[in-house]
Design an enzyme around this catalytic site. Structure first.
Site, PDB file in Angstrom:
ATOM      1  CG  HIS A 222      -2.033   1.001   1.346  1.00  0.00           C
ATOM      2  ND1 HIS A 222      -2.581   1.765   0.388  1.00  0.00           N
ATOM      3  CD2 HIS A 222      -2.916   1.458   2.460  1.00  0.00           C
ATOM      4  CE1 HIS A 222      -3.173   2.798   0.608  1.00  0.00           C
ATOM      5  NE2 HIS A 222      -3.721   2.291   2.070  1.00  0.00           N
ATOM      6  CG  HIS A 261      -4.198   0.854  -8.382  1.00  0.00           C
ATOM      7  ND1 HIS A 261      -5.586   0.667  -7.919  1.00  0.00           N
ATOM      8  CD2 HIS A 261      -3.798   1.708  -7.476  1.00  0.00           C
ATOM      9  CE1 HIS A 261      -5.872   1.583  -7.149  1.00  0.00           C
ATOM     10  NE2 HIS A 261      -4.748   2.043  -6.638  1.00  0.00           N
ATOM     11  CG  ASP A 312       3.054   4.290  -3.813  1.00  0.00           C
ATOM     12  OD1 ASP A 312       1.943   3.654  -3.807  1.00  0.00           O
ATOM     13  OD2 ASP A 312       3.306   5.290  -3.029  1.00  0.00           O
TER      14      ASP A 312
HETATM   15  C1  SDX Z   1      -1.304   2.012  -3.281  1.00  0.00           C
HETATM   16  O1  SDX Z   1      -6.069   0.773  -3.355  1.00  0.00           O
HETATM   17  C2  SDX Z   1      -5.279   2.036  -3.549  1.00  0.00           C
HETATM   18  O2  SDX Z   1      -6.142   2.890  -3.937  1.00  0.00           O
HETATM   19  C3  SDX Z   1      -4.133   2.249  -3.145  1.00  0.00           C
HETATM   20  C4  SDX Z   1      -3.501   3.332  -3.519  1.00  0.00           C
HETATM   21  C5  SDX Z   1      -4.005   4.789  -2.651  1.00  0.00           C
HETATM   22  O3  SDX Z   1      -4.070   5.837  -3.175  1.00  0.00           O
HETATM   23  O4  SDX Z   1      -4.377   4.510  -1.402  1.00  0.00           O
HETATM   24  O5  SDX Z   1      -3.379   3.664  -4.958  1.00  0.00           O
HETATM   25  C6  SDX Z   1      -1.982   3.601  -3.048  1.00  0.00           C
HETATM   26  O6  SDX Z   1      -1.466   1.391  -2.726  1.00  0.00           O
HETATM   27  C7  SDX Z   1      -0.871   1.924  -4.727  1.00  0.00           C
HETATM   28  C8  SDX Z   1      -0.286   0.447  -4.988  1.00  0.00           C
HETATM   29  C9  SDX Z   1       1.269   0.665  -4.243  1.00  0.00           C
HETATM   30  N1  SDX Z   1       1.781  -0.652  -4.170  1.00  0.00           N
HETATM   31  C10 SDX Z   1       2.677  -1.384  -5.123  1.00  0.00           C
HETATM   32  O7  SDX Z   1       3.158  -0.575  -5.862  1.00  0.00           O
HETATM   33  C11 SDX Z   1       3.014  -2.472  -4.670  1.00  0.00           C
HETATM   34  C12 SDX Z   1       3.287  -3.352  -6.069  1.00  0.00           C
HETATM   35  N2  SDX Z   1       1.865  -3.664  -6.317  1.00  0.00           N
HETATM   36  C13 SDX Z   1       1.543  -5.060  -6.392  1.00  0.00           C
HETATM   37  O8  SDX Z   1       1.715  -5.527  -5.173  1.00  0.00           O
HETATM   38  C14 SDX Z   1      -0.226  -5.111  -6.968  1.00  0.00           C
HETATM   39  O9  SDX Z   1      -0.102  -4.421  -7.986  1.00  0.00           O
HETATM   40  C15 SDX Z   1      -1.236  -4.381  -5.833  1.00  0.00           C
HETATM   41  C16 SDX Z   1      -0.965  -4.939  -4.541  1.00  0.00           C
HETATM   42  C17 SDX Z   1      -0.956  -2.744  -6.012  1.00  0.00           C
HETATM   43  C18 SDX Z   1      -2.485  -4.759  -6.530  1.00  0.00           C
HETATM   44  O10 SDX Z   1      -2.551  -6.038  -6.839  1.00  0.00           O
HETATM   45  P1  SDX Z   1      -3.723  -6.968  -6.954  1.00  0.00           P
HETATM   46  O11 SDX Z   1      -5.037  -6.333  -7.408  1.00  0.00           O
HETATM   47  O12 SDX Z   1      -4.025  -8.248  -5.720  1.00  0.00           O
HETATM   48  O13 SDX Z   1      -3.289  -7.829  -8.225  1.00  0.00           O
HETATM   49  P2  SDX Z   1      -2.652  -9.218  -8.005  1.00  0.00           P
HETATM   50  O14 SDX Z   1      -1.760  -9.373  -6.681  1.00  0.00           O
HETATM   51  O15 SDX Z   1      -3.742 -10.291  -8.107  1.00  0.00           O
HETATM   52  O16 SDX Z   1      -1.785  -9.383  -9.298  1.00  0.00           O
HETATM   53  C19 SDX Z   1      -2.553  -9.753 -10.546  1.00  0.00           C
HETATM   54  C20 SDX Z   1      -1.323 -10.067 -11.515  1.00  0.00           C
HETATM   55  C21 SDX Z   1      -0.305 -11.065 -11.053  1.00  0.00           C
HETATM   56  O17 SDX Z   1       0.167 -11.719 -11.909  1.00  0.00           O
HETATM   57  P3  SDX Z   1      -0.050 -13.534 -12.060  1.00  0.00           P
HETATM   58  O18 SDX Z   1       0.702 -13.965 -10.781  1.00  0.00           O
HETATM   59  O19 SDX Z   1      -1.828 -13.796 -12.074  1.00  0.00           O
HETATM   60  O20 SDX Z   1       0.585 -14.056 -13.245  1.00  0.00           O
HETATM   61  O21 SDX Z   1      -0.510  -9.271 -11.659  1.00  0.00           O
HETATM   62  C22 SDX Z   1       0.954  -9.334 -11.317  1.00  0.00           C
HETATM   63  C23 SDX Z   1       0.678 -10.296 -10.217  1.00  0.00           C
HETATM   64  O22 SDX Z   1       1.861 -11.171 -10.176  1.00  0.00           O
HETATM   65  N3  SDX Z   1       1.205  -8.075 -10.486  1.00  0.00           N
HETATM   66  C24 SDX Z   1       2.495  -7.709 -10.505  1.00  0.00           C
HETATM   67  C25 SDX Z   1       2.475  -6.624  -9.866  1.00  0.00           C
HETATM   68  N4  SDX Z   1       1.299  -6.270  -9.660  1.00  0.00           N
HETATM   69  C26 SDX Z   1       0.574  -7.128  -9.771  1.00  0.00           C
HETATM   70  N5  SDX Z   1       3.756  -8.230 -10.942  1.00  0.00           N
HETATM   71  C27 SDX Z   1       4.728  -7.695 -10.795  1.00  0.00           C
HETATM   72  N6  SDX Z   1       4.940  -6.542 -10.353  1.00  0.00           N
HETATM   73  C28 SDX Z   1       3.796  -5.439  -9.498  1.00  0.00           C
HETATM   74  N7  SDX Z   1       3.933  -4.525  -8.932  1.00  0.00           N
END
Ligand code: SDX
Length: 376
Positions: A222, A261, A312
């Site tokens: 997050h 996201h 981020d």
């Molecule tokens: C914020 O919710 C909000 O509004 C939050 C926010 C706010 O203003 O409050 O916007 C702020 O928290 C932004 C997000 C910051 N976090 C990150 O940047 C951390 C990296 N991001 C990921 O952890 C992820 O994208 C999430 C947690 C943000 C969202 O994850 P989801 O929706 O649960 O997606 P998922 O884990 O189901 O992934 C779907 C696919 C997967 O691939 P497969 O395993 O199915 O092949 O996408 C891939 C994931 O592996 N994936 C990523 C990735 N994010 C998703 N792969 C590599 N790097 C990433 N960052």
């Protein structure tokens, strides 16, 4: 973990409540605060105007804005016993832990704001004004700098930078942070805001709700991601190594911080604006290294995984160019999002419903109790 029918893990796509505060169009990549597009707010407003908008549902008049600025200036000062407590915290403490602890401790000095369900916009203004002072008090203590002065004449963004840098920011630096504060102020039911609303839905108080939210924002999935983006850039080092390092991480199924996201299926509009500010501040500082590296990372991650940047990805590059240490990046996120957290808490009080989902039980049933003596 295998998906179970009827179970929405992570409450993904579950519509939990109605709200007037924030709308995210994840398909078209739009973000709206109380009806206003974030692109207009980032281009033309200030954090003070946006905080007022989130709390009152309308943009302030000049007189109302002047009054809010005066109140922020007045409400920045902390009770001296709390300043002493912050200054006595272990210098190696994580600033997000200091923030969480200090918000909770501040409640002990403001009993009127901690009566269940009676918190007010005044409490929201107090907390929003106080967070930069909490951060500055601790950071100046751990860096051996002079104690903070109130500086009521400074905007929230300029005061935050003064508090953390022990110098007045340039106009460009203050405006860059003001835009960042606008962009981070709210984001519908993100995890930390949801935590705040769950707390408020039990009729607990504003300070307890914000304490819940700070603890939630700390998580690297997050708010904590912006700090880890900079760790990634330091690991990559040069643009030539970008492809290798990023593809290696993706091959190991590691998450690339700053990408992806839960709601946006296209570019996060906040990333679009912060990318431009990263370039502007980098040019002004004569250092486009972070900006250029991030552009390369974007290209590789989008090509390899089809992922887009989120809020981020670029924020840390701007804060780094302002000589702010990485462990202050998420606290700066909190210093903005406290406006959204408190707006949602107050909205929850207006249309209260205890938030209590259920779980699908998949454990054992009808086990026979074996007395301790017979259990070996
Ligand atoms: C914020 O919710 C909000 O509004 C939050 C926010 C706010 O203003 O409050 O916007 C702020 O928290 C932004 C997000 C910051 N976090 C990150 O940047 C951390 C990296 N991001 C990921 O952890 C992820 O994208 C999430 C947690 C943000 C969202 O994850 P989801 O929706 O649960 O997606 P998922 O884990 O189901 O992934 C779907 C696919 C997967 O691939 P497969 O395993 O199915 O092949 O996408 C891939 C994931 O592996 N994936 C990523 C990735 N994010 C998703 N792969 C590599 N790097 C990433 N960052």
């Amino acid at each position: 973990m295998v998906a179970t029918p009827g179970v929405q893990r992570g409450l993904e796509d579950v519509v939990a409540l109605e709200s007037r505060i924030c709308f995210i169009d994840g398909v078209r990549g739009r973000l709206i605060y109380q009806g206003y597009d974030i692109r207009d707010l980032a281009a033309q407003s200030t954090f003070e105007e946006v905080a007022y908008l989130l709390w009152y549902g309308r943009l302030p008049t000049a007189a109302q804005l002047a009054d809010l600025k005066t109140r922020f200036g007045t409400l920045r000062t902390l009770p001296p016993p709390l300043v002493e407590r912050i200054e006595s915290m272990p210098l190696e403490s994580t600033p997000m832990d200091v923030l969480r602890t200090s918000v909770s401790a501040l409640a002990l000095f403001e009993p009127d704001e901690t009566k269940p369900g009676e918190s007010s916009i005044g409490g929201a203004q107090r907390l929003t004004a106080a967070l930069p002072t909490i951060l500055g008090t601790f950071h100046r203590r751990r860096t051996g700098r002079a104690p903070l002065r109130a500086r009521p004449e400074l905007s929230q963004a300029a005061y935050l930078l003064y508090a953390l840098l022990d110098r007045d920011p340039t106009e460009l630096e203050a405006r860059a942070v003001d835009v960042a504060l606008i962009l981070h102020a709210d984001h519908e039911l993100n995890a930390s805001t949801f935590a705040a609303r769950v707390t408020a839905s039990t009729l607990s108080d504003l300070y307890s709700a914000v304490t819940s939210a700070v603890g939630t924002l700390k998580g690297p999935l997050h708010g904590g991601a912006n700090e880890r983006v900079m760790d990634l850039l330091n690991e990559i080092g040069t643009p030539e190594l970008c492809e290798t390092v990023v593809k290696d991480k993706l091959a190991k199924h590691e998450r690339i911080m700053g990408f992806g996201h839960r709601v946006y299926k296209v570019e996060d509009p906040r990333a679009t604006i912060l990318r431009e500010w990263s370039r502007k501040v980098g040019e002004a500082k004569g250092n486009l290294r972070y900006y250029e590296l991030l552009r390369r990372v974007e290209e590789v991650v989008h090509r390899e995984k089809g992922l887009y940047p989120n809020v981020d990805l670029y924020s840390g590059s701007i804060y780094s160019l302002l000589d702010l240490p990485h462990d202050l990046f998420t606290p700066i996120f909190a210093a903005s999002r406290v406006a959204g957290w408190t707006a949602h808490v107050l909205e929850e009080y207006q249309d209260l419903r205890l938030i209590r989902p259920t779980a699908k039980y998949v454990g054992a049933v009808d086990l026979t109790y074996v007395p301790l003596a017979e259990r070996g």
